[in-house]
Each structure stands twice: as structure tokens, then as C-alpha cells.
Design an enzyme around this catalytic site. Structure first.
Site, PDB file in Angstrom:
ATOM      1  N   ILE A   1      36.331  34.083  38.020  1.00 56.38           N
ATOM      2  CA  ILE A   1      36.976  34.947  39.109  1.00 56.38           C
ATOM      3  C   ILE A   1      37.995  34.370  40.339  1.00 56.38           C
ATOM      4  O   ILE A   1      38.306  32.933  40.049  1.00 56.38           O
ATOM      5  CB  ILE A   1      36.005  35.247  40.042  1.00 56.38           C
ATOM      6  CG1 ILE A   1      35.947  36.164  41.007  1.00 56.38           C
ATOM      7  CG2 ILE A   1      34.761  33.903  40.735  1.00 56.38           C
ATOM      8  CD1 ILE A   1      34.587  36.853  41.774  1.00 56.38           C
ATOM      9  N   CYS A   2      39.561  34.979  40.238  1.00 56.73           N
ATOM     10  CA  CYS A   2      39.943  34.894  41.042  1.00 56.73           C
ATOM     11  C   CYS A   2      41.673  33.553  40.667  1.00 56.73           C
ATOM     12  O   CYS A   2      42.060  34.282  39.206  1.00 56.73           O
ATOM     13  CB  CYS A   2      39.778  34.635  42.510  1.00 56.73           C
ATOM     14  SG  CYS A   2      40.676  33.823  44.122  1.00 56.73           S
ATOM     15  N   HIS A   3      41.135  32.682  40.785  1.00 58.24           N
ATOM     16  CA  HIS A   3      42.170  31.706  40.103  1.00 58.24           C
ATOM     17  C   HIS A   3      41.756  31.126  39.272  1.00 58.24           C
ATOM     18  O   HIS A   3      42.344  29.555  38.168  1.00 58.24           O
ATOM     19  CB  HIS A   3      42.743  31.418  40.945  1.00 58.24           C
ATOM     20  CG  HIS A   3      43.305  31.032  42.220  1.00 58.24           C
ATOM     21  ND1 HIS A   3      43.485  32.049  43.343  1.00 58.24           N
ATOM     22  CD2 HIS A   3      44.772  30.733  42.316  1.00 58.24           C
ATOM     23  CE1 HIS A   3      44.405  32.191  43.949  1.00 58.24           C
ATOM     24  NE2 HIS A   3      45.320  31.512  43.422  1.00 58.24           N
TER      25      HIS A   3
END
Length: 168
Positions: free
Chosen positions: A102-104
Site C-alpha cells: 500500500i502507498c509507497h
């Protein structure tokens, strides 16, 4: 029940670790926090969560795990140059094990050269990096492409957790 490896370093996005970690454990699965060193305290960038790593990445084998979770924040940036981390996720992918990031988190997948021909999402400002690594990028709350589960930001955690638990 499944055994899940959470790859974690300092400055992770607090809820992107806590929410899936708690959900996995509540569902009866085992979760190991794996960092660069065993017994290291790692802190969230919001200051709301901290964890102590259960194991060092150099001491684990993907065959002991059923899935991998990569929380976002700055943690992936702190992990992505470690050869053991890259080997671990590459082995997980070759085995077809779920990899939820998730995200980075997808930065680790990019560094491991695993994104060619895959459809993913991530923190939206990373779109060019993901495309340059060979992925098709979609700005959606969750994307499932074979064994990859990807989401963008903390607001996507419900969908991220739903798909992770479905994969387990």
C-alpha cells in the site's frame, strides 16, 4: 491459518501497518514483523504506532510464509535497497504468494523488478515511477493483479484489508 510477513522499517505510515496487522491477527493468522535487524524498534511517522521486529530479513525464508504485506510511508524507501528484501519479495512472487503493498510499498516491487506487465496502484505521486518500472497504473482504491494486491493511501485500507483477507 496463514503466516504473514510484514516488511517494516522506521517511518512507516502508522495506520497502513496497524490496520492490516490487527485484521490479520484478529482473523487468526500469524504475523511476523520483519526488518533489517531483529529486535529493532521501528516507529511510525505519525508517532501513533511502534513495533519491535520479530526477525531480521537475512534470517528468514519465504517458504516459511504464506503472504507478504508491505506498509507504506517512508519504510519501503528504507528497505528497498537491501538485497535480502528484494530476494524475499522476488521469491514470494515466483511462488505466487500474495504480496499486498500500500502507498509507497510498491517501491520495493519496482526495485525488485517485478512490475513489468503488472497492473497496480500506489500513492498517486509515484505513478511515473511505477509506469517507468513497467506497470500499468490505475488510480483506484485497490487493484488485484494475480498475486499482487495494491492500494493508494490510508483511506483505501478497508478495501486493501478486504482483498488481503480474501487472498489468505
Amino acid at each position: 491459518m496463514s503466516k504473514i510477513a510484514f516488511l517494516l522499517a522506521d517511518q512507516f505510515e502508522d495506520s497502513e501497518m496497524k490496520t492490516p496487522y490487527d485484521a490479520v491477527k484478529e482473523a487468526g493468522h500469524q504475523a511476523d514483523i520483519i526488518g533489517l535487524k531483529q529486535g529493532q524498534e521501528v516507529k511510525g511517522k505519525q508517532g501513533k504506532a511502534s513495533y519491535t521486529t520479530d526477525k531480521a530479513i537475512a534470517d528468514v525464508n519465504i517458504n516459511d510464509y504464506d503472504a507478504v504485506v508491505i506498509p507504506g510511508g517512508s519504510s519501503p524507501e528504507n528497505l528497498r535497497l537491501d538485497s535480502h528484501i528484494l530476494q524475499f519479495v522476488t521469491s514470494a512472487d515466483k511462488s505466487g504468494k500474495p504480496i499486498a503493498s500500500i502507498c509507497h510499498g510498491p517501491q520495493i516491487l519496482a526495485s525488485a523488478d517485478l512490475l513489468k506487465g503488472r497492473t497496480i496502484t500506489s500513492y498517486p505521486p509515484l505513478q511515473d515511477d511505477m509506469v517507468n518500472a513497467g506497470a500499468t497504473f490505475k488510480d483506484e482504491e485497490v487493484i488485484v493483479d494475480r498475486n499482487f494486491i495494491t492500494s493508494r493511501t490510508p483511506k483505501d485500507e478497508p478495501a486493501f484489508v478486504r482483498e488481503l483477507l480474501k487472498a489468505l
